[in-house]
Design a protein around this motif. Structure first.
Motif, PDB file in Angstrom:
ATOM      1  N   THR A 512      73.029  34.325  14.817  1.00  0.00           N
ATOM      2  CA  THR A 512      72.969  33.930  16.224  1.00  0.00           C
ATOM      3  C   THR A 512      72.294  35.008  17.060  1.00  0.00           C
ATOM      4  N   ARG A 516      68.913  33.235  18.358  1.00  0.00           N
ATOM      5  CA  ARG A 516      69.280  32.379  19.483  1.00  0.00           C
ATOM      6  C   ARG A 516      69.159  33.145  20.795  1.00  0.00           C
ATOM      7  N   ASP A 517      69.110  32.384  21.889  1.00  0.00           N
ATOM      8  CA  ASP A 517      69.022  32.954  23.229  1.00  0.00           C
ATOM      9  C   ASP A 517      70.437  33.314  23.689  1.00  0.00           C
ATOM     10  N   ASP A 519      71.307  34.561  26.451  1.00  0.00           N
ATOM     11  CA  ASP A 519      71.515  34.273  27.866  1.00  0.00           C
ATOM     12  C   ASP A 519      71.930  32.821  28.103  1.00  0.00           C
ATOM     13  N   ASP A 520      71.857  32.016  27.054  1.00  0.00           N
ATOM     14  CA  ASP A 520      72.273  30.620  27.163  1.00  0.00           C
ATOM     15  C   ASP A 520      73.791  30.552  26.977  1.00  0.00           C
ATOM     16  N   PRO A 521      74.539  30.122  28.011  1.00  0.00           N
ATOM     17  CA  PRO A 521      76.004  30.059  27.881  1.00  0.00           C
ATOM     18  C   PRO A 521      76.464  29.200  26.715  1.00  0.00           C
ATOM     19  N   ALA A 522      75.674  28.184  26.363  1.00  0.00           N
ATOM     20  CA  ALA A 522      76.062  27.309  25.250  1.00  0.00           C
ATOM     21  C   ALA A 522      76.080  28.076  23.930  1.00  0.00           C
ATOM     22  N   THR A 523      75.172  29.058  23.794  1.00  0.00           N
ATOM     23  CA  THR A 523      75.131  29.865  22.567  1.00  0.00           C
ATOM     24  C   THR A 523      76.412  30.667  22.418  1.00  0.00           C
ATOM     25  N   ARG A 525      79.283  30.154  23.950  1.00  0.00           N
ATOM     26  CA  ARG A 525      80.423  29.260  23.826  1.00  0.00           C
ATOM     27  C   ARG A 525      80.565  28.735  22.399  1.00  0.00           C
ATOM     28  N   ARG A 570      79.719  39.462  24.870  1.00  0.00           N
ATOM     29  CA  ARG A 570      79.701  38.228  25.660  1.00  0.00           C
ATOM     30  C   ARG A 570      80.791  37.261  25.175  1.00  0.00           C
TER      31      ARG A 570
END
Length: 818
Positions: A512, A516-517, A519-523, A525, A570
């Motif tokens: 991840t 993955r990004d 800064d994307d909250p979905a990542t 989460r 995060r």
């Protein structure tokens, strides 16, 4: 076809006749392995004998001798011919002419030839100067000519070797070490050199030389078969490539496997790795024994002079119940009974690794032959000893391999068989799957201070790639296996679920973070949902780092580490919002605890209950109940300063190991004293050696410790001076932290350190000197790691101010580092 049949396929002894017979032998499908090597050596013997007989003017005073691999009768299709023309020095010109008539036919056929012409005196002189020559001559075999001349040389060479063994064997060991440094470890190489790499054919030959010295001998179990497998693989490699090569290159592995009748290249590598493992382990054991014998020989004359003659008795120092140190090895005590003690193999292994000692092969062999299998689920002690072994750092590797050599690992963990010696066809990986798992545990042992459950970290390190022996995604398969193994080890349901999550998602953080990004909250989460809790995330972070470090230098870097740490930070923030830390509510006292508290208040002194099993040989019920290992010790004592260090010191004096420990203040019932309180300590303890002391002795010493008449510090110092402990491996340094927002009523100081006698005594003493009050305590020992939390307050019962709390933590950490 017999040796005579091979010879009779041609009527002459010329090159063409030998070449035709040799070609027929190598291309026929009826023979392979040892029979073909023997037949090829026999065919070559007959040809060279014929050449010698036809060319030699006389056989007196001259002989033809096979040395090295040819002397052992181990001719592979493209092997060199190692020959010695031995003569008595009577007619140098005739000897030179004979040599030409022998060597040129060999060269004419394109066969590599390593030849020499020497007198017995010259051969012995050269052997004394060149270790490789001497090793070759140890396998000297008569081919033709004067048998007495050859026999005389063999006798002299063997006598020289045995007489000079104290000097030559260290040279041979150094030669083996230098070769291993150049060529690497055969069982971990994707393109191994079957001859030169560590665990290869050269090492097998070195073991034969050691045996010939009569100074030591290698473990024989499986050694001949391992050597045969490597020779078979080299034969097939020669036939497939048509070259005299010992390097098993990737592009040739499938063909070599087919030549040997194996399923595929991975099957070939597993066989080769397994053979190399046997030879490497035999080498380790043999060289250790050689060095022990040489040390004993050097020391014995001085000891005899000091003792006035007689044989000195080897010292035996206790390491654990049933395990002692003797002559630099962990061996079984004379009273040990493996047939009655199924935990003994793990206890011996853990003790050896903690002391950084090799585990005696004789002890391992005895345990493998007689130890009863562990029940399912494992008793708590077995699980603790496995965790101690896994957490011992670099010494774990050698001890684990000693258990592997006798099949104990597969017996303890049957799923291990699928990953044992399994190759990883990935240039990033340095190790086979099984060794990678152990290396991950070694790396994880250095990270145990970062987690609250070092036991789960170490076991997840051992199991994270266990699914690589099964088809499909190894993380998915590994999750299923991990659940089964963890339950068999005796972990409770919650811990089994955590271990399964760690194995299933051991690649989640690094994949991840790098793909993955963030800064994307979905990542973030998605990771939080997969992990589920802060404690699991803490473990997964440490496992990710240990796994990458154990893979190889290309798998981990500062950049990758920073990305993973950023992701973890995060995810922690998300999880912390859902799961705020709170101080655990104390359980209501039991009737017995209340009774002890009232009696302590009435008598004004400590009251204790020690509940031991009536039958020491009875099975441990804690594995089924989920309770920690040990015997329950409950103590009630009037609230006063110094209780924690006093009790911890008394237990240390009696060699009792604290497995778990709880301390809290208990209010007395109103009908006894509406304003009274006592300290209640509910601990689990286990005897380091032997049996538990009587409760009356513990109470008497505790009374003396509390009134100051028992100087615990001096007593512990005297004992340590009289019986110094072996240092063993260097454990990770202790870590003391202040847990933020863990309690509204107290400051929580967390201590993570290597468990050692007197650790709690030192902690308690340091906290007393800091003038803080221990309101409650939760201590646990997981393997060799102590994880303790102390809820402390000021004298007025308030949490410590932030700067004071940090100061106490720093002081405590410095104290434990001393």
């Amino acid at each position: 076809m017999t040796r005579t049949d091979d010879r009779n396929k041609t009527d002459d002894t010329g090159p063409s006749g030998y070449a035709a017979a040799r070609l027929h032998l190598l291309t026929e499908g009826a023979r392979s392995g040892p029979p073909r090597r023997t037949a090829l050596a026999g065919l070559t013997d007959d040809w060279l004998t014929g050449l010698f007989t036809a060319a030699a003017p006389t056989t007196k005073g001259i002989s033809l001798v096979a040395v090295g691999g040819y002397g052992r009768g181990e001719l592979s299709p493209r092997s060199d011919l190692d020959l010695l023309l031995l003569h008595d020095g009577g007619d140098p010109a005739a000897v030179a002419a004979l040599a030409d008539r022998l060597w040129y036919p060999v060269w004419d056929l394109g066969i590599s030839l390593d030849h020499s012409v020497r007198t017995p005196a010259e051969a012995r002189k050269t052997a004394g100067e060149d270790l490789k020559v001497q090793l070759g001559l140890l396998d000297a075999r008569h081919l033709a000519g004067d048998l007495g001349l050859t026999a005389g040389l063999r006798t002299a060479i063997l006598a020289d070797w045995r007489n000079q063994a104290p000097k030559r064997l260290p040279e041979l060991q150094e030669l083996c070490a230098e070769r291993a440094e150049r060529h690497g470890e055969l069982r971990f190489l994707l393109e191994p050199d079957l001859k030169e790499a560590r665990g290869g054919l050269r090492d097998a030959t070195a073991l034969r030389a050691v045996a010939a010295s009569w100074l030591a001998d290698a473990p024989r179990e499986g050694l001949d078969d391992a050597r045969r497998r490597l020779l078979d693989a080299r034969d097939a490699l020669h036939l497939v490539t048509g070259r005299a090569t010992d390097r098993l290159a990737l592009q040739e592995q499938d063909q070599v496997a087919a030549e040997l009748g194996l399923l595929d290249a991975d099957t070939l590598l597993r066989q080769v790795y397994e053979a190399a493992r046997v030879i490497s382990y035999a080498g380790d054991v043999t060289w250790r024994e050689v060095n022990r014998v040489l040390r004993a020989r050097a020391v014995r004359p001085r000891l005899r002079a000091m003792l006035g003659g007689g044989k000195p008795v080897a010292e035996r120092s206790p390491l654990a119940e049933g395990v002692v140190e003797q002559e630099g090895e962990a061996v079984l005590a004379r009273t040990a009974r493996p047939e009655r003690d199924p935990v003994l193999p793990l206890r011996a292994a853990a003790a050896a690794a903690q002391a950084a000692l090799p585990l005696s092969p004789h002890a391992v062999r005895r345990m493998a032959a007689t130890a009863r299998p562990l029940p399912t689920p494992w008793p708590a002690e077995a699980r603790e000893q496995l965790i101690t072994l896994l957490g011992s750092g670099r010494p774990t590797v050698d001890v684990w391999e000693a258990l592997e050599a006798e099949g104990l690992i597969s017996r303890l963990l049957p799923d291990w068989e699928r990953v044992r010696c399994r190759p990883q066809r990935n240039a990033v990986h340095l190790w086979t799957v099984d060794r990678h798992l152990i290396e991950t545990a070694v790396r994880a042992s250095a990270l145990t201070r970062r987690v609250s459950r070092p036991d789960l970290l170490l076991v997840s390190a051992l199991l994270h790639d266990i699914g690589k022996g099964w088809p499909g995604d190894h993380s998915v398969a590994g999750e299923i296996i991990a659940k089964d193994v963890a339950a068999r080890l005796g972990f409770d349901r919650a811990d089994v679920a955590v271990l399964a999550t760690l194995v299933r998602h051991h690649l989640l953080l690094v994949e991840t973070a790098t793909r993955r990004d963030l800064d994307d909250p979905a990542t973030v989460r998605a990771v939080a949902d997969a992990v589920g809790s802060e404690s699991t995330l803490e473990l997964l972070h440490a496992l990710t780092e240990a796994d990458a470090l154990a893979t190889g230098p290309a798998a981990w870097s500062t950049w990758r580490g920073s990305l993973v740490s950023d992701l973890v930070r995060r995810v922690f923030a998300v999880l912390a919002g859902e799961h705020p830390g709170t101080e655990p509510e104390p359980a209501a006292p039991t009737a017995e605890q209340e009774r002890l508290a009232i009696e302590a208040h009435r008598t004004g002194g400590p009251v204790l209950a020690l509940r031991a099993q009536a039958d020491p040989g009875a099975p441990d019920e804690s594995a089924e109940t989920g309770e920690p290992l040990g015997v329950e010790l409950v103590i009630a004592v009037p609230d006063q300063p110094g209780v924690l260090p006093a009790l911890a010191g008394v237990l240390a004096l009696h060699r009792l190991t604290v497995r778990t420990g709880g301390l809290r203040t208990l209010r007395l019932p109103d009908d006894v004293d509406d304003d009274g309180s006592v300290l209640l300590l509910d601990w689990r303890v286990a005897a380091e050696y032997g049996s538990l002391p009587q409760a009356s002795r513990l109470r008497a010493d505790l009374v003396r410790a509390l009134d100051g008449s028992l100087d615990i510090t001096s007593r512990l110092a005297e004992r340590d001076a009289a019986y110094p402990r072996r240092r063993g491996r260097a454990a990770p340094p202790p870590r003391v932290t202040v847990a933020p927002a863990a309690s509204r009523h107290a400051t929580v100081i967390e201590v993570r350190a290597q468990d050692a006698p007197g650790l709690l005594f030192r902690i308690g003493t340091a906290l007393e000197k800091a003038a803080v009050r221990v309101r409650s305590m939760h201590a646990s020992t997981l393997g060799a790691n102590a994880v303790d939390a102390f809820y402390v307050t000021t004298g007025t019962g308030a949490p410590l101010p932030g700067e004071d709390a940090a100061s106490v933590a720093r002081m405590l950490e410095e104290t434990l580092r001393e």
